[in-house]
Design a protein around this motif. Structure first.
Motif, PDB file in Angstrom:
ATOM      1  N   GLY A 103       0.801  -1.215   0.000  1.00 47.17           N
ATOM      2  CA  GLY A 103       0.000   0.000   0.000  1.00 47.17           C
ATOM      3  C   GLY A 103       0.832   1.263   0.000  1.00 47.17           C
ATOM      4  O   GLY A 103       1.949   1.280   0.538  1.00 47.17           O
ATOM      5  N   VAL A 104       0.299   2.321  -0.602  1.00 54.30           N
ATOM      6  CA  VAL A 104       0.887   3.654  -0.493  1.00 54.30           C
ATOM      7  C   VAL A 104      -0.215   4.621  -0.083  1.00 54.30           C
ATOM      8  O   VAL A 104      -1.358   4.518  -0.530  1.00 54.30           O
ATOM      9  N   THR A 105       0.128   5.547   0.799  1.00 59.57           N
ATOM     10  CA  THR A 105      -0.821   6.527   1.299  1.00 59.57           C
ATOM     11  C   THR A 105      -0.075   7.812   1.642  1.00 59.57           C
ATOM     12  O   THR A 105       1.136   7.781   1.906  1.00 59.57           O
ATOM     13  N   LEU A 106      -0.778   8.923   1.667  1.00 61.96           N
ATOM     14  CA  LEU A 106      -0.182  10.191   2.069  1.00 61.96           C
ATOM     15  C   LEU A 106      -0.247  10.385   3.583  1.00 61.96           C
ATOM     16  O   LEU A 106       0.340  11.324   4.116  1.00 61.96           O
ATOM     17  N   SER A 107      -0.976   9.511   4.267  1.00 60.74           N
ATOM     18  CA  SER A 107      -1.226   9.675   5.700  1.00 60.74           C
ATOM     19  C   SER A 107      -0.280   8.828   6.551  1.00 60.74           C
ATOM     20  O   SER A 107      -0.329   7.596   6.485  1.00 60.74           O
ATOM     21  N   PRO A 108       0.562   9.459   7.382  1.00 60.27           N
ATOM     22  CA  PRO A 108       1.424   8.685   8.289  1.00 60.27           C
ATOM     23  C   PRO A 108       0.615   7.818   9.258  1.00 60.27           C
ATOM     24  O   PRO A 108       1.025   6.700   9.571  1.00 60.27           O
ATOM     25  N   ALA A 109      -0.532   8.328   9.717  1.00 62.69           N
ATOM     26  CA  ALA A 109      -1.363   7.556  10.647  1.00 62.69           C
ATOM     27  C   ALA A 109      -1.907   6.302   9.975  1.00 62.69           C
ATOM     28  O   ALA A 109      -1.933   5.214  10.579  1.00 62.69           O
ATOM     29  N   GLN A 110      -2.347   6.430   8.723  1.00 64.08           N
ATOM     30  CA  GLN A 110      -2.849   5.262   8.001  1.00 64.08           C
ATOM     31  C   GLN A 110      -1.733   4.254   7.750  1.00 64.08           C
ATOM     32  O   GLN A 110      -1.925   3.042   7.916  1.00 64.08           O
ATOM     33  N   ALA A 111      -0.570   4.745   7.369  1.00 59.92           N
ATOM     34  CA  ALA A 111       0.567   3.850   7.109  1.00 59.92           C
ATOM     35  C   ALA A 111       0.959   3.098   8.377  1.00 59.92           C
ATOM     36  O   ALA A 111       1.241   1.890   8.336  1.00 59.92           O
ATOM     37  N   GLN A 112       0.962   3.798   9.511  1.00 59.67           N
ATOM     38  CA  GLN A 112       1.307   3.156  10.770  1.00 59.67           C
ATOM     39  C   GLN A 112       0.291   2.069  11.122  1.00 59.67           C
ATOM     40  O   GLN A 112       0.664   0.975  11.559  1.00 59.67           O
ATOM     41  N   ALA A 113      -0.992   2.371  10.916  1.00 60.44           N
ATOM     42  CA  ALA A 113      -2.037   1.387  11.206  1.00 60.44           C
ATOM     43  C   ALA A 113      -1.874   0.153  10.313  1.00 60.44           C
ATOM     44  O   ALA A 113      -2.035  -0.980  10.776  1.00 60.44           O
ATOM     45  N   CYS A 114      -1.550   0.379   9.043  1.00 58.65           N
ATOM     46  CA  CYS A 114      -1.347  -0.743   8.113  1.00 58.65           C
ATOM     47  C   CYS A 114      -0.153  -1.588   8.532  1.00 58.65           C
ATOM     48  O   CYS A 114      -0.211  -2.831   8.512  1.00 58.65           O
ATOM     49  N   LYS A 115       0.932  -0.935   8.922  1.00 58.76           N
ATOM     50  CA  LYS A 115       2.132  -1.662   9.336  1.00 58.76           C
ATOM     51  C   LYS A 115       1.875  -2.460  10.612  1.00 58.76           C
ATOM     52  O   LYS A 115       2.376  -3.578  10.769  1.00 58.76           O
ATOM     53  N   CYS A 174       3.551  -1.073   3.713  1.00 58.65           N
ATOM     54  CA  CYS A 174       2.888   0.190   3.374  1.00 58.65           C
ATOM     55  C   CYS A 174       3.887   1.332   3.465  1.00 58.65           C
ATOM     56  O   CYS A 174       4.760   1.345   4.339  1.00 58.65           O
ATOM     57  N   TYR A 175       3.735   2.313   2.561  1.00 56.85           N
ATOM     58  CA  TYR A 175       4.659   3.436   2.492  1.00 56.85           C
ATOM     59  C   TYR A 175       3.909   4.761   2.484  1.00 56.85           C
ATOM     60  O   TYR A 175       2.843   4.875   1.861  1.00 56.85           O
ATOM     61  N   VAL A 176       4.484   5.747   3.183  1.00 55.06           N
ATOM     62  CA  VAL A 176       3.952   7.117   3.120  1.00 55.06           C
ATOM     63  C   VAL A 176       4.574   7.767   1.893  1.00 55.06           C
ATOM     64  O   VAL A 176       5.754   8.144   1.907  1.00 55.06           O
TER      65      VAL A 176
END
Length: 269
Positions: free
Chosen positions: A56-68, A74-76
């Motif tokens: 996954g790739v997202t602009l949101s650090p919070a979303q990336a952290q939740a995915c990890k 997942c990458y910001v």
């Protein structure tokens, strides 16, 4: 994804959407799939459940952290900054609800919208094999495309301009694609459209269900709501966002067919 069966629960409709996506990209066990704009990871979870590898790739650090934290790769990162050599090849690509934010109002004014969309399709083409598939889901303008200066929070209450004005406060900076033909044309150098499904009515019903859940009283909601009161009293922009939620401005745009919702499956040429 209700497809006319609005007796389905929200969870059942979500499962139907995920199955539609997997079928669209011809997913099979072991496939490596890139999710552009992965959010909190629902599609990554579905891919994992079906014994695939989701990235996954997202602009949101919070979303990336939740995915990890859920064990996903997942990458910001903005998709525009993806290095195809570093990220490697994929068997499929999905993008759900991100495409509508790819072009800002400033980029649209500068005449860059088509270029941005073509860059996105080129990226997807570069990381897919011939015949590989892309599932794309996005909001787009409907039967009436608004003028750039039309959104206005000071327009008559509940008018199209007022609704668009408040929605623009909630989703600042985005200018939508101008319908299915516009998207298909931008994709055409790299992909052919193999199937499409309009989800405007599905999305209206989904927002109704979200509204019921949001408005349902629960004691655990009291403290978080009270914490928002000072911000509501001091932040004008935040009040616009609350007004947009209160009057369901997003849903009204779909009901009035100012906006629409499209599911598309593309195959690499």
């Amino acid at each position: 994804m209700y497809n006319g069966n609005f007796a389905m629960t929200l969870a059942e409709a979500q499962k139907a959407k995920h199955e539609y996506i997997l079928k669209g990209i011809k997913f099979k066990e072991g496939d490596r799939v890139l999710d552009i704009g992965c959010g909190w990871g629902p599609m990554l979870q579905v891919i994992k459940q079906h014994k695939g590898i989701g990235v996954g790739v997202t602009l949101s650090p919070a979303q990336a952290q939740a995915c990890k934290m859920s064990g996903f790769e997942c990458y910001v990162m903005d998709w525009k900054d993806l290095d195809t050599k570093e990220i490697g090849k994929f068997d499929g690509v999905v993008s759900v609800g991100a495409f509508e934010h790819f072009c800002s109002i400033e980029e649209f004014k500068a005449g860059k919208q088509n270029l941005i969309y073509k860059q996105f399709f080129k990226l997807c083409s570069d990381i897919l094999p011939k015949g590989g598939r892309l599932y794309l889901q996005t909001m787009m303008w409907g039967k009436r495309v608004p003028k750039l200066n039309e959104p206005d929070v000071n327009a008559p209450k509940l008018s199209d301009a007022w609704v668009l004005g408040h929605l623009a406060k909630y989703f600042p900076g985005s200018w939508l694609p101008n319908g299915l033909e516009h998207i298909e044309k931008c994709a055409s150098p790299y992909f052919k459209l193999v199937s499409e499904n309009n989800g405007r009515l599905d999305y209206i019903h989904t927002m109704n269900e979200w509204g019921k859940a949001l408005n349902k009283f629960r004691f655990k909601k009291i403290l978080p709501v009270l914490k928002l009161v000072p911000r509501y009293l001091t932040d004008k922009e935040f009040r616009y966002k609350i007004t947009s939620l209160r009057y369901s401005c997003n849903r009204k745009c779909f009901e009035r067919e100012i906006m629409s919702h499209q599911r598309m499956v593309f195959e690499k040429k």
